[in-house]
Design a protein around this motif. Structure first.
Motif, PDB file in Angstrom:
ATOM      1  N   ASP A  41       3.880   9.105  -0.346  1.00 50.94           N
ATOM      2  CA  ASP A  41       4.672  10.311  -0.539  1.00 50.94           C
ATOM      3  C   ASP A  41       5.518  10.269  -1.808  1.00 50.94           C
ATOM      4  N   ASP A  42       5.855   9.085  -2.300  1.00 50.83           N
ATOM      5  CA  ASP A  42       6.658   8.979  -3.524  1.00 50.83           C
ATOM      6  C   ASP A  42       5.787   9.042  -4.784  1.00 50.83           C
ATOM      7  N   THR A  43       4.496   9.360  -4.627  1.00 50.07           N
ATOM      8  CA  THR A  43       3.460   9.498  -5.669  1.00 50.07           C
ATOM      9  C   THR A  43       2.905   8.164  -6.151  1.00 50.07           C
ATOM     10  N   GLY A  44       3.302   7.062  -5.552  1.00 49.11           N
ATOM     11  CA  GLY A  44       2.682   5.782  -5.872  1.00 49.11           C
ATOM     12  C   GLY A  44       1.320   5.695  -5.199  1.00 49.11           C
ATOM     13  N   ASP A  49      -9.025  -2.114  -4.997  1.00 46.51           N
ATOM     14  CA  ASP A  49      -9.115  -3.486  -5.503  1.00 46.51           C
ATOM     15  C   ASP A  49      -7.757  -4.197  -5.505  1.00 46.51           C
ATOM     16  N   GLY A  50      -6.722  -3.536  -4.970  1.00 43.73           N
ATOM     17  CA  GLY A  50      -5.404  -4.140  -4.865  1.00 43.73           C
ATOM     18  C   GLY A  50      -4.447  -3.775  -5.983  1.00 43.73           C
ATOM     19  N   ARG A  51      -4.928  -3.085  -7.020  1.00 44.21           N
ATOM     20  CA  ARG A  51      -4.034  -2.668  -8.099  1.00 44.21           C
ATOM     21  C   ARG A  51      -3.076  -1.598  -7.590  1.00 44.21           C
ATOM     22  N   VAL A  52      -1.886  -1.606  -8.155  1.00 47.29           N
ATOM     23  CA  VAL A  52      -0.842  -0.652  -7.776  1.00 47.29           C
ATOM     24  C   VAL A  52      -0.639   0.335  -8.912  1.00 47.29           C
ATOM     25  N   VAL A  53      -0.555   1.613  -8.565  1.00 49.21           N
ATOM     26  CA  VAL A  53      -0.183   2.647  -9.517  1.00 49.21           C
ATOM     27  C   VAL A  53       1.237   3.045  -9.140  1.00 49.21           C
ATOM     28  N   PRO A  54       2.212   2.757 -10.033  1.00 52.79           N
ATOM     29  CA  PRO A  54       3.594   3.056  -9.678  1.00 52.79           C
ATOM     30  C   PRO A  54       3.844   4.546  -9.502  1.00 52.79           C
ATOM     31  N   ALA A  55       4.887   4.876  -8.769  1.00 58.97           N
ATOM     32  CA  ALA A  55       5.277   6.274  -8.574  1.00 58.97           C
ATOM     33  C   ALA A  55       5.566   6.897  -9.933  1.00 58.97           C
ATOM     34  N   HIS A  56       5.207   8.155 -10.081  1.00 55.76           N
ATOM     35  CA  HIS A  56       5.414   8.854 -11.348  1.00 55.76           C
ATOM     36  C   HIS A  56       5.983  10.239 -11.092  1.00 55.76           C
ATOM     37  N   GLN A  57       6.719  10.723 -12.084  1.00 57.53           N
ATOM     38  CA  GLN A  57       7.293  12.051 -11.965  1.00 57.53           C
ATOM     39  C   GLN A  57       6.260  13.089 -12.326  1.00 57.53           C
TER      40      GLN A  57
END
Length: 64
Positions: A41-44, A49-57
């Motif tokens: 819900d915070d857009t993350g 494959d386990g990679r993380v895409v950080p939350a973005h505005q």
């Protein structure tokens, strides 16, 4: 994983978050897309494959 026709974007595609939502748990703040990406819900995002895409505005910020 996707069985939609036409197929949804793969988890490696730039537009991977356009895939169809197959499970949604709003009480926990996440959903699963048919390409295996978990969206929060915070857009993350968490890729298969386990990679993380950080939350973005969002690019579209509304004035108050």
């Amino acid at each position: 994983m996707c069985l939609h026709i036409p197929a949804c974007p793969s988890a490696d595609a730039v537009d991977h978050d356009a895939a169809c939502l197959v499970a949604y748990h709003p009480e926990q703040g996440w959903g699963l897309l048919c390409n295996g990406v978990i969206v929060f819900d915070d857009t993350g995002e968490l890729l298969p494959d386990g990679r993380v895409v950080p939350a973005h505005q969002s690019d579209h910020i509304q004035a108050a």
